[in-house]
Design a protein around this motif. Structure first.
Motif, PDB file in Angstrom:
ATOM      1  N   ALA A 172      11.798   0.365   1.640  1.00  0.00           N
ATOM      2  CA  ALA A 172      10.559  -0.159   1.066  1.00  0.00           C
ATOM      3  C   ALA A 172       9.492  -0.350   2.142  1.00  0.00           C
ATOM      4  CB  ALA A 172      10.819  -1.472   0.335  1.00  0.00           C
ATOM      5  N   GLU A 173       9.901  -0.804   3.325  1.00  0.00           N
ATOM      6  CA  GLU A 173       8.942  -1.003   4.415  1.00  0.00           C
ATOM      7  C   GLU A 173       8.389   0.338   4.892  1.00  0.00           C
ATOM      8  OE1 GLU A 173      11.887  -2.677   4.191  1.00  0.00           O
ATOM      9  OE2 GLU A 173      10.923  -4.572   3.664  1.00  0.00           O
ATOM     10  N   ALA A 174       9.236   1.359   4.935  1.00  0.00           N
ATOM     11  CA  ALA A 174       8.779   2.692   5.345  1.00  0.00           C
ATOM     12  C   ALA A 174       7.760   3.241   4.348  1.00  0.00           C
ATOM     13  CB  ALA A 174       9.966   3.641   5.473  1.00  0.00           C
ATOM     14  N   VAL A 175       8.042   3.050   3.060  1.00  0.00           N
ATOM     15  CA  VAL A 175       7.105   3.520   2.033  1.00  0.00           C
ATOM     16  C   VAL A 175       5.803   2.719   2.105  1.00  0.00           C
ATOM     17  CG1 VAL A 175       6.746   3.843  -0.448  1.00  0.00           C
ATOM     18  CG2 VAL A 175       8.970   4.363   0.567  1.00  0.00           C
ATOM     19  N   THR A 176       5.906   1.418   2.313  1.00  0.00           N
ATOM     20  CA  THR A 176       4.707   0.586   2.436  1.00  0.00           C
ATOM     21  C   THR A 176       3.868   1.031   3.631  1.00  0.00           C
ATOM     22  OG1 THR A 176       5.756  -1.311   1.389  1.00  0.00           O
ATOM     23  CG2 THR A 176       3.856  -1.771   2.788  1.00  0.00           C
ATOM     24  N   PHE A 177       4.509   1.261   4.760  1.00  0.00           N
ATOM     25  CA  PHE A 177       3.793   1.732   5.949  1.00  0.00           C
ATOM     26  C   PHE A 177       3.053   3.028   5.637  1.00  0.00           C
ATOM     27  CE2 PHE A 177       3.189   3.785  10.013  1.00  0.00           C
ATOM     28  CZ  PHE A 177       2.892   2.739  10.876  1.00  0.00           C
ATOM     29  N   SER A 178       3.725   3.953   4.967  1.00  0.00           N
ATOM     30  CA  SER A 178       3.100   5.230   4.611  1.00  0.00           C
ATOM     31  C   SER A 178       1.927   5.039   3.662  1.00  0.00           C
ATOM     32  CB  SER A 178       4.130   6.161   3.968  1.00  0.00           C
ATOM     33  OG  SER A 178       5.134   6.483   4.888  1.00  0.00           O
ATOM     34  N   LEU A 179       2.086   4.153   2.696  1.00  0.00           N
ATOM     35  CA  LEU A 179       0.998   3.887   1.749  1.00  0.00           C
ATOM     36  C   LEU A 179      -0.223   3.293   2.449  1.00  0.00           C
ATOM     37  CD1 LEU A 179       0.065   3.517  -1.340  1.00  0.00           C
ATOM     38  CD2 LEU A 179       0.689   1.145  -0.911  1.00  0.00           C
ATOM     39  N   VAL A 180       0.015   2.254   3.247  1.00  0.00           N
ATOM     40  CA  VAL A 180      -1.097   1.534   3.879  1.00  0.00           C
ATOM     41  C   VAL A 180      -1.804   2.391   4.923  1.00  0.00           C
ATOM     42  CG1 VAL A 180      -1.700  -0.524   5.239  1.00  0.00           C
ATOM     43  CG2 VAL A 180      -0.116  -0.720   3.320  1.00  0.00           C
ATOM     44  N   THR A 181      -1.096   3.313   5.543  1.00  0.00           N
ATOM     45  CA  THR A 181      -1.732   4.194   6.536  1.00  0.00           C
ATOM     46  C   THR A 181      -2.250   5.501   5.923  1.00  0.00           C
ATOM     47  OG1 THR A 181       0.408   5.139   7.164  1.00  0.00           O
ATOM     48  CG2 THR A 181      -0.426   3.290   8.499  1.00  0.00           C
ATOM     49  N   SER A 182      -2.178   5.613   4.612  1.00  0.00           N
ATOM     50  CA  SER A 182      -2.630   6.840   3.949  1.00  0.00           C
ATOM     51  C   SER A 182      -4.160   6.929   3.907  1.00  0.00           C
ATOM     52  CB  SER A 182      -2.084   6.910   2.519  1.00  0.00           C
ATOM     53  OG  SER A 182      -2.732   5.961   1.696  1.00  0.00           O
ATOM     54  N   ASP A 183      -4.655   8.141   3.783  1.00  0.00           N
ATOM     55  CA  ASP A 183      -6.102   8.357   3.660  1.00  0.00           C
ATOM     56  C   ASP A 183      -6.649   7.665   2.421  1.00  0.00           C
ATOM     57  OD1 ASP A 183      -6.071   9.887   5.970  1.00  0.00           O
ATOM     58  OD2 ASP A 183      -6.000  11.800   4.893  1.00  0.00           O
ATOM     59  N   ARG A 184      -5.893   7.679   1.335  1.00  0.00           N
ATOM     60  CA  ARG A 184      -6.362   7.058   0.087  1.00  0.00           C
ATOM     61  C   ARG A 184      -6.529   5.548   0.257  1.00  0.00           C
ATOM     62  NH1 ARG A 184      -9.320   5.441  -2.941  1.00  0.00           N
ATOM     63  NH2 ARG A 184      -8.939   5.037  -5.118  1.00  0.00           N
ATOM     64  N   PHE A 185      -5.601   4.902   0.971  1.00  0.00           N
ATOM     65  CA  PHE A 185      -5.741   3.462   1.185  1.00  0.00           C
ATOM     66  C   PHE A 185      -6.948   3.169   2.075  1.00  0.00           C
ATOM     67  CE2 PHE A 185      -5.021  -0.649   3.142  1.00  0.00           C
ATOM     68  CZ  PHE A 185      -4.780  -1.429   2.014  1.00  0.00           C
ATOM     69  N   ALA A 186      -7.163   3.987   3.102  1.00  0.00           N
ATOM     70  CA  ALA A 186      -8.337   3.805   3.967  1.00  0.00           C
ATOM     71  C   ALA A 186      -9.614   3.943   3.147  1.00  0.00           C
ATOM     72  CB  ALA A 186      -8.316   4.830   5.100  1.00  0.00           C
ATOM     73  N   GLN A 187      -9.633   4.895   2.238  1.00  0.00           N
ATOM     74  CA  GLN A 187     -10.787   5.070   1.363  1.00  0.00           C
ATOM     75  C   GLN A 187     -10.969   3.836   0.461  1.00  0.00           C
ATOM     76  OE1 GLN A 187     -10.412   8.487  -1.183  1.00  0.00           O
ATOM     77  NE2 GLN A 187     -12.321   8.074  -2.260  1.00  0.00           N
ATOM     78  N   PHE A 188      -9.874   3.319  -0.074  1.00  0.00           N
ATOM     79  CA  PHE A 188      -9.938   2.129  -0.910  1.00  0.00           C
ATOM     80  C   PHE A 188     -10.462   0.927  -0.121  1.00  0.00           C
ATOM     81  CE2 PHE A 188      -7.844  -1.590  -2.954  1.00  0.00           C
ATOM     82  CZ  PHE A 188      -8.503  -1.528  -4.179  1.00  0.00           C
ATOM     83  N   LEU A 189     -10.027   0.795   1.121  1.00  0.00           N
ATOM     84  CA  LEU A 189     -10.504  -0.283   1.982  1.00  0.00           C
ATOM     85  C   LEU A 189     -12.016  -0.171   2.186  1.00  0.00           C
ATOM     86  CD1 LEU A 189      -8.958  -2.605   3.405  1.00  0.00           C
ATOM     87  CD2 LEU A 189      -8.962  -1.217   5.454  1.00  0.00           C
ATOM     88  N   GLU A 190     -12.509   1.038   2.379  1.00  0.00           N
ATOM     89  CA  GLU A 190     -13.961   1.251   2.528  1.00  0.00           C
ATOM     90  C   GLU A 190     -14.701   0.911   1.236  1.00  0.00           C
ATOM     91  OE1 GLU A 190     -15.787   1.763   5.227  1.00  0.00           O
ATOM     92  OE2 GLU A 190     -13.875   1.545   6.262  1.00  0.00           O
ATOM     93  N   GLU A 191     -14.113   1.261   0.104  1.00  0.00           N
ATOM     94  CA  GLU A 191     -14.719   0.920  -1.183  1.00  0.00           C
ATOM     95  C   GLU A 191     -14.772  -0.597  -1.356  1.00  0.00           C
ATOM     96  OE1 GLU A 191     -12.350   3.031  -4.067  1.00  0.00           O
ATOM     97  OE2 GLU A 191     -13.037   4.980  -3.317  1.00  0.00           O
ATOM     98  N   MET A 192     -13.731  -1.288  -0.930  1.00  0.00           N
ATOM     99  CA  MET A 192     -13.725  -2.755  -0.998  1.00  0.00           C
ATOM    100  C   MET A 192     -14.823  -3.330  -0.114  1.00  0.00           C
ATOM    101  SD  MET A 192      -9.764  -4.035  -1.310  1.00  0.00           S
ATOM    102  CE  MET A 192      -9.421  -3.786   0.396  1.00  0.00           C
ATOM    103  N   ARG A 193     -15.023  -2.759   1.071  1.00  0.00           N
ATOM    104  CA  ARG A 193     -16.083  -3.223   1.972  1.00  0.00           C
ATOM    105  C   ARG A 193     -17.451  -3.099   1.314  1.00  0.00           C
ATOM    106  NH1 ARG A 193     -13.119  -0.762   6.297  1.00  0.00           N
ATOM    107  NH2 ARG A 193     -12.193  -2.471   7.440  1.00  0.00           N
ATOM    108  N   CYS A 194     -17.660  -2.011   0.612  1.00  0.00           N
ATOM    109  CA  CYS A 194     -18.942  -1.801  -0.081  1.00  0.00           C
ATOM    110  C   CYS A 194     -19.159  -2.854  -1.160  1.00  0.00           C
ATOM    111  CB  CYS A 194     -19.004  -0.408  -0.697  1.00  0.00           C
ATOM    112  SG  CYS A 194     -19.101   0.908   0.521  1.00  0.00           S
ATOM    113  N   ILE A 195     -18.093  -3.285  -1.798  1.00  0.00           N
ATOM    114  CA  ILE A 195     -18.198  -4.272  -2.878  1.00  0.00           C
ATOM    115  C   ILE A 195     -18.398  -5.682  -2.331  1.00  0.00           C
ATOM    116  CG2 ILE A 195     -16.920  -5.379  -4.769  1.00  0.00           C
ATOM    117  CD1 ILE A 195     -15.596  -2.583  -5.227  1.00  0.00           C
TER     118      ILE A 195
END
Length: 184
Positions: A129-152
């Motif tokens: 689960a930690e390996a999958v979480t690491f992969s999710l959080v370091t994914s391009d899609r999560f980085a994009q989501f983080l940027e979208e949150m910053r805009c909001i």
């Protein structure tokens, strides 16, 4: 919360909590199959993650009021997000279900990459689960989501220096990239 009472979340945290990925944690028992023997043992990963967010926030705030002035706003937000997201990819019945996917080549590959980030004399056991979480959080899609949150919510609430990589590193027990001396 049944243990901590009212838990205050910040705007960007609320955006994460409102995602289907996080909301699904309501149906995943923190205690695996224990509820079958003890019917009241129904604490969910959702409740657990909110409690971790709350305790991490309290701890960081207390340290900031004390002598740990190096814990700036970026570190505070990063620690809180790591606490909130640390269980985001758990599957049904929590750790009990990990044998179903831990041998998947993608999980094995993620584990291998994470292990390389640790010093040679420190090779921790990284759960599936930690390996999958690491992969999710370091994914391009999560980085994009983080940027979208910053805009909001604005950069004053979610500073640009808060990085998905540092969030993921804290989740697996590594310090932030630029502050190797700070293991939160």
């Amino acid at each position: 919360d049944a243990v901590w009472g009212m838990i205050q979340v910040e705007a960007h945290e609320a955006l994460l909590i409102d995602t289907p990925l996080f909301q699904r944690l309501r149906g995943i028992f923190q205690t695996g199959f224990t509820y079958l023997v003890y019917p009241c043992a129904v604490h969910s990963r959702f409740e657990h993650s909110l409690g971790c967010l709350h305790l991490a926030g309290r701890t960081v705030d207390r340290l900031r009021r004390g002598s740990c002035s190096q814990i700036d706003e970026v570190a505070r937000v990063t620690v809180r997000l790591a606490a909130l997201l640390h269980d985001i990819t758990h599957c049904i019945f929590s750790h009990v279900s990990e044998p179903l996917y831990e041998r998947d080549e993608r999980v094995e590959g993620a584990r291998s990459e994470i292990t390389k980030l640790f010093p040679p004399d420190d090779t921790p056991e990284i759960g599936a689960a930690e390996a999958v979480t690491f992969s999710l959080v370091t994914s391009d899609r999560f980085a994009q989501f983080l940027e979208e949150m910053r805009c909001i919510v604005g950069q004053d609430r979610l500073p640009p220096e808060v990085s998905p990589t540092d969030i993921a590193r804290l989740i697996v027990g590594l310090p932030p990239e630029k502050h190797q001396d700070r293991l939160y």
